[in-house]
Design an enzyme around this catalytic site. Structure first.
Site, PDB file in Angstrom:
ATOM      1  N   ASP A 129      15.579  70.130 104.368  1.00  0.00           N
ATOM      2  CA  ASP A 129      16.064  71.252 103.590  1.00  0.00           C
ATOM      3  C   ASP A 129      14.896  71.982 102.963  1.00  0.00           C
ATOM      4  O   ASP A 129      14.133  71.402 102.205  1.00  0.00           O
ATOM      5  CB  ASP A 129      17.030  70.762 102.509  1.00  0.00           C
ATOM      6  CG  ASP A 129      18.173  69.990 103.135  1.00  0.00           C
ATOM      7  OD1 ASP A 129      18.893  70.592 103.949  1.00  0.00           O
ATOM      8  OD2 ASP A 129      18.325  68.785 102.847  1.00  0.00           O
TER       9      ASP A 129
ATOM     10  N   LYS B  49      14.499  64.300 113.073  1.00  0.00           N
ATOM     11  CA  LYS B  49      13.269  65.092 113.242  1.00  0.00           C
ATOM     12  C   LYS B  49      12.039  64.196 113.395  1.00  0.00           C
ATOM     13  O   LYS B  49      11.217  64.414 114.267  1.00  0.00           O
ATOM     14  CB  LYS B  49      13.048  66.021 112.031  1.00  0.00           C
ATOM     15  CG  LYS B  49      14.013  67.176 111.949  1.00  0.00           C
ATOM     16  CD  LYS B  49      13.700  68.084 110.777  1.00  0.00           C
ATOM     17  CE  LYS B  49      13.818  67.372 109.443  1.00  0.00           C
ATOM     18  NZ  LYS B  49      15.160  66.849 109.154  1.00  0.00           N
TER      19      LYS B  49
ATOM     20  N   LYS C 165       8.975  61.403 101.680  1.00  0.00           N
ATOM     21  CA  LYS C 165       9.311  60.032 102.100  1.00  0.00           C
ATOM     22  C   LYS C 165       8.188  59.412 102.933  1.00  0.00           C
ATOM     23  O   LYS C 165       8.130  58.207 103.104  1.00  0.00           O
ATOM     24  CB  LYS C 165      10.600  60.028 102.938  1.00  0.00           C
ATOM     25  CG  LYS C 165      11.842  60.447 102.178  1.00  0.00           C
ATOM     26  CD  LYS C 165      13.127  60.075 102.915  1.00  0.00           C
ATOM     27  CE  LYS C 165      13.270  60.734 104.283  1.00  0.00           C
ATOM     28  NZ  LYS C 165      13.496  62.200 104.239  1.00  0.00           N
TER      29      LYS C 165
ATOM     30  N   LYS D 186      18.610  69.714 109.998  1.00  0.00           N
ATOM     31  CA  LYS D 186      19.293  69.042 108.892  1.00  0.00           C
ATOM     32  C   LYS D 186      18.709  67.653 108.643  1.00  0.00           C
ATOM     33  O   LYS D 186      18.299  66.974 109.579  1.00  0.00           O
ATOM     34  CB  LYS D 186      20.780  68.913 109.246  1.00  0.00           C
ATOM     35  CG  LYS D 186      21.624  68.270 108.157  1.00  0.00           C
ATOM     36  CD  LYS D 186      23.086  68.285 108.541  1.00  0.00           C
ATOM     37  CE  LYS D 186      23.870  67.272 107.726  1.00  0.00           C
ATOM     38  NZ  LYS D 186      23.704  67.459 106.283  1.00  0.00           N
TER      39      LYS D 186
END
Lengths: 378, 263
Positions: free
Chosen positions: B127, B16, B42, B11
């Site tokens: 996602d 991560k 990002k 998520k």
């Protein structure tokens, strides 16, 4: 540096369509477009005229959102049953490539015995030769062509792109389409020159199947010259080498050569294979310098902008193209007369013999009229 | 040894990138040749391996139509870790998914050193909202997937969905990593979850302020606080990943069972 120095705003040939035509030359029996039903419609229909089946997964709004893996694998199974193909091609489209569709997985899902060439292509490449290249690389991976042919094609494609950038459809930001000079007038001019005993060079430098119509112009000039008793003054060059190119392309060369022979038209200089139109220029230039520099008239058909002007400057140049956007670039190169064979390509699909051109027909009729007139006078 | 090419899923916001960069640093400490490929628009996967600096992304260069070379996109970070960022369009414009596809293709074409690596970590967006976001897996670039989660309901829900996705795209799962948010019975919950989907819990990373402190300074824990207890957790995780040979096609849980687990 950016790949393209100029940003071209007129519509251009599509890489998807280029991939489809390449698959046809590789003799696939069925090509599947993985994308929306309207994508490449016109060319898909034309290719069906040329003997291959072109079908689509017809992705709709749902397909864009949810992907079309099942649609593609079930269509593969369906065409396998319907057409019993020996070779299948699957071609991407803008829509399917943007949403990240994989072609490999559905091909594996379908699990057919028939080899499948997967071409992950969209129409967003500035040069449509990219579509050809991707198709050929996939064909190589699938074991359909060997490394040597792939290497040869790569050279041709690079040169084809360069030819378009130098004097072709990629040479200017915007090119206005034009119908070219009046065929009636140019044919009259050509007949006058022949009558005056001027030595005439015909150069057919055609791209693959378009040669079926451009060859008719070579034939017409030879016929008229014969009627006028000046056929000795004609030297014919053509890119009809029967031993070069993909199987289908070689076949075109054989067909056209047979027709030339049957019609008694000698080809004095074979300048390459029917896919070698981008690289014949230097060879033609050298031939002219060595043997034909005293000629006064030259008729170049097919891809006339691939022939350099260096050794043509002293001659009257007539060129015949099938690209309305090619007229102004050819005039800029210094061609005196530019004739357009409108809608040539569709008429050269699905044929195995030379087909009549408008310019050839005009020339024949005009020569007949003039011959009749002079007989009446005498 | 065979090259390990892993992707860490989970998520968004679960950690991560922190985990990826700390594992990368720990493996580099061990002398492994490591590459980290940030696949999130990002572009923040490698930042703590580069002393807080941002690198030019592949898509930055492609946007300028520059003929991209390996040295333009592969940057050396902490202890020789090779850092690559895919980059992407501005939020809300264009198509980030297509961006990943194009960038990964370019990377494969120009990056020769990728073959010499012992470990390649693909740090993928949380996602998997469209086809492009699984490009690294689909193009055969990833051979092991890990899922990062906490013991909270929502991250587990996401992890469960990722399991569904992995089996859909035929990618085996090599293990679950728990990044703790200090909720009750957390390790038990995640362990149970791992077992029920047919996998195993690889590591439990405790929630420690030091991780955040190092990140704020632009460093990994391994570089800035190598003696901290959490650094040794990362070290152990790195070791487990490098020696891990087993993976399974995960099953997934019914939502009801998932709720039961976390209650």
């Amino acid at each position: 540096m950016a790949e393209n120095d100029i940003s071209i705003i007129h519509p251009r040939p599509s890489s998807i369509v280029a991939a489809l035509y390449t698959l046809r030359d590789l003799n696939v029996d069925v090509a599947i477009l993985h994308g929306p039903p309207g994508c490449s419609f016109k060319h898909a229909r034309l290719l069906e005229e040329d003997g291959i089946h072109v079908v689509t997964t017809a992705l709709d709004e749902n397909g864009f959102v949810f992907g079309g893996r099942d649609e593609l694998s079930s269509l593969l199974c369906k065409v396998n049953e319907m057409f019993d193909p020996k070779l299948i091609g699957v071609v991407g489209t803008c829509a399917s490539m943007i949403i990240g569709e994989e072609l490999r997985e559905p091909v594996q899902d379908a699990n057919l015995e028939v080899p499948v060439i997967e071409v992950e292509v969209h129409a967003g490449y500035p040069n449509n030769t990219k579509g050809v290249l991707i198709a050929l690389e996939s064909a190589f991976e699938a074991g359909v062509i060997d490394e040597e042919e792939l290497g040869r094609q790569k050279v041709l494609l690079t040169e084809a792109t360069n030819v378009e950038k130098r004097h072709g459809a990629a040479s200017k930001e915007y090119l206005v389409p034009s119908r070219g000079d009046l065929k009636y007038k140019v044919a009259g001019k050509l007949i006058d020159c022949l009558k005056e005993g001027k030595k005439c060079l015909t150069i057919m430098n055609a791209k693959k199947e378009t040669g079926y119509m451009f060859a008719d112009i070579t034939v017409a000039i030879n016929e008229v010259a014969k009627e006028l008793g000046v056929d000795e003054n004609i030297i014919n060059m053509a890119n009809v080498d029967e031993n070069l190119g993909l199987p289908r392309v070689r076949n075109h060369a054989t067909n056209i050569m047979n027709d030339f022979k049957e019609k008694g038209v000698p080809i004095h200089e074979i300048i390459g294979g029917m896919d070698e139109y981008p690289i014949t220029g230097e060879k033609v230039s050298k031939l002219i310098a060595d043997k034909y520099s005293d000629f006064e008239l030259v008729v170049i058909t097919g891809v006339p902008h691939a022939i350099p002007m260096d050794n043509l400057k002293e001659m009257e140049v007539i060129s015949v193209t099938n690209g309305p956007r090619q007229v102004f670039p050819l005039k800029d190169m210094g061609h005196d007369h530019v004739v357009v064979e409108i809608d040539l390509h569709p008429k050269t699909l699905g044929v195995s013999h030379i087909v009549e051109s408008e310019f050839g027909a005009t020339m024949r009729e005009l020569a007949k009229d003039r011959l009749n007139d002079s007989q009446e006078e005498s | 040894m065979a090259q390990k090419r892993i992707a860490i899923y989970g998520k968004g916001g679960i950690g991560k990138s922190s985990t990826a960069s700390n594992v990368a640093a720990a493996c580099a400490d061990e002398g492994y040749k490591v590459m980290i490929i940030g696949c999130d628009p990002k572009s923040d996967s490698s930042i703590t391996l580069l002393g807080g600096k941002r690198i030019q992304t592949i898509l930055d260069l492609l946007r300028q139509k520059i003929d991209v070379k390996e040295e333009d996109i592969v940057h050396e970070g902490y202890k020789g870790v090779q850092c690559v960022e895919v980059g992407g369009p501005e939020p809300g414009i264009g198509c980030a998914g297509r961006g990943i596809i194009v960038a990964i293709q370019k990377l494969r074409k120009v990056c020769k050193s990728i073959d010499d690596m012992d470990l390649i970590i693909y740090d993928v967006p949380g996602d998997i909202v469209c086809g492009g976001f699984v490009a690294p897996i689909r193009k055969g670039l990833v051979n092991e997937a890990y899922i990062l989660t906490s013991g909270e309901y929502m991250p587990l829900y996401a992890a469960n969905n990722i399991c569904k996705g992995l089996s859909k795209i035929n990618t085996p799962l090599s293990g679950i990593i728990c990044n703790s948010r200090s909720v009750t019975r957390e390790e038990d919950i995640v362990k149970k979850f791992s077992e029920e989907i047919g996998s195993k819990l690889m590591a439990f990373i405790p929630k420690e302020q030091i991780v955040q402190d190092c990140e704020r300074d632009g460093f990994s824990v391994l570089e800035k606080a190598p003696d901290s207890s959490v650094a040794s957790v990362y070290r152990e995780l790195a070791h487990t990943i490098m020696s891990n040979g087993s993976s399974v096609m995960p099953s997934s849980l019914e939502d009801e069972r998932l709720r039961e687990l976390t209650r």
